[in-house]
Enzyme design. Sequence first.
Site, mmCIF file in Angstrom:
data_model
loop_
_atom_site.group_PDB
_atom_site.id
_atom_site.type_symbol
_atom_site.label_atom_id
_atom_site.label_comp_id
_atom_site.label_asym_id
_atom_site.label_seq_id
_atom_site.Cartn_x
_atom_site.Cartn_y
_atom_site.Cartn_z
ATOM 1 N N ASN A 106 -4.368 9.129 0.074
ATOM 2 C CA ASN A 106 -3.238 8.274 0.416
ATOM 3 C C ASN A 106 -2.479 8.838 1.604
ATOM 4 O OD1 ASN A 106 -0.091 7.774 -0.072
ATOM 5 N ND2 ASN A 106 -1.175 5.981 -0.871
ATOM 6 N N VAL A 132 -3.205 2.728 0.143
ATOM 7 C CA VAL A 132 -2.019 2.410 0.931
ATOM 8 C C VAL A 132 -1.010 1.681 0.052
ATOM 9 C CG1 VAL A 132 -1.119 1.116 2.891
ATOM 10 C CG2 VAL A 132 -3.325 2.274 3.087
ATOM 11 N N ASP A 133 0.222 2.161 0.050
ATOM 12 C CA ASP A 133 1.318 1.528 -0.680
ATOM 13 C C ASP A 133 2.241 0.854 0.328
ATOM 14 O OD1 ASP A 133 0.491 2.645 -3.225
ATOM 15 O OD2 ASP A 133 1.252 4.565 -2.479
ATOM 16 N N VAL A 134 2.503 -0.431 0.130
ATOM 17 C CA VAL A 134 3.351 -1.165 1.069
ATOM 18 C C VAL A 134 4.524 -1.789 0.326
ATOM 19 C CG1 VAL A 134 1.467 -1.627 2.679
ATOM 20 C CG2 VAL A 134 1.958 -3.257 0.858
ATOM 21 N N TYR A 145 4.208 3.238 2.873
ATOM 22 C CA TYR A 145 4.854 4.424 2.327
ATOM 23 C C TYR A 145 3.801 5.419 1.861
ATOM 24 C CZ TYR A 145 9.424 2.126 2.244
ATOM 25 O OH TYR A 145 10.602 1.508 2.609
#
Length: 272
Positions: A106, A132-134, A145
Amino acid sequence: MLKKRIIFTLLFYNGQFMLSRNFRLQNVGNLSWLQRNYNFADVAFFIDELIVLDVSREARDPDAFCAALEGISAGCFAPIAAGGGIESVDYARRLLRSGADKVVLNSALADNPALVRDVAQEFGQQCVVGSVDVKKDGASGYSAYIRNGNERLDMSLEEMLGGHAEGHVGELYLNCIDRDGTGQGYDFATLDLLPDGWSLPVILAGGVGNARHFAEGLADERVDAVATAHLFNFVGNGLKKARHALLDGGIELAQWPDKGTVVLRGHERAGA
């Protein structure tokens, strides 16, 4: 035609397994609790893959995470991807030796592309899942993020994924922080953030509350797999029913003989 996939995600935090809502964590139980209530030798008949993430906020305990991974993988024939806190090729290797078939990266996508490259070169691009964190940022924009959603990136998702990621990542786990644990369904606008011409498989995560959300996700041609991290959303024979409903609806999923019914003893579905 490649089969679509259903993926179950487990969140590990300092020896406990957690529920997450907008990245705020709630303790569920330790490995013994998980093994009593979820027999992954059976669960594996209703999912296509399992992802196990160490989301510990403080200093991580690699020994505890690897021990948990070994316990989960025992008897589980479904492929397992594991990640969280991977900062070296050696630790990626250790996760693979502890039962994982793939590793999840990540933060490294943004701040350590050399590690992404090195892991891919060591184990193969197909072994690397980019995560991927959005989160929605304003009326129409989104931000990516890292570090368990604690650090907002100045770069766009296209900048983050362009170049090195597409060359060294085998697939992408795309998670929406706003929908995480809400049961409100996927945020399909996050798919529009992908770079033009993106060709790698996409796992869509964040927001599943029922089998209908799975179907909606898999109906999108940009989505190759759907994921849920809610331990209580598919209790009893819920995973079995969800898979059969998707197959009956014409979704291209792998098929194999059923093996019993998965029962989460002493718990009812908690929330949506």
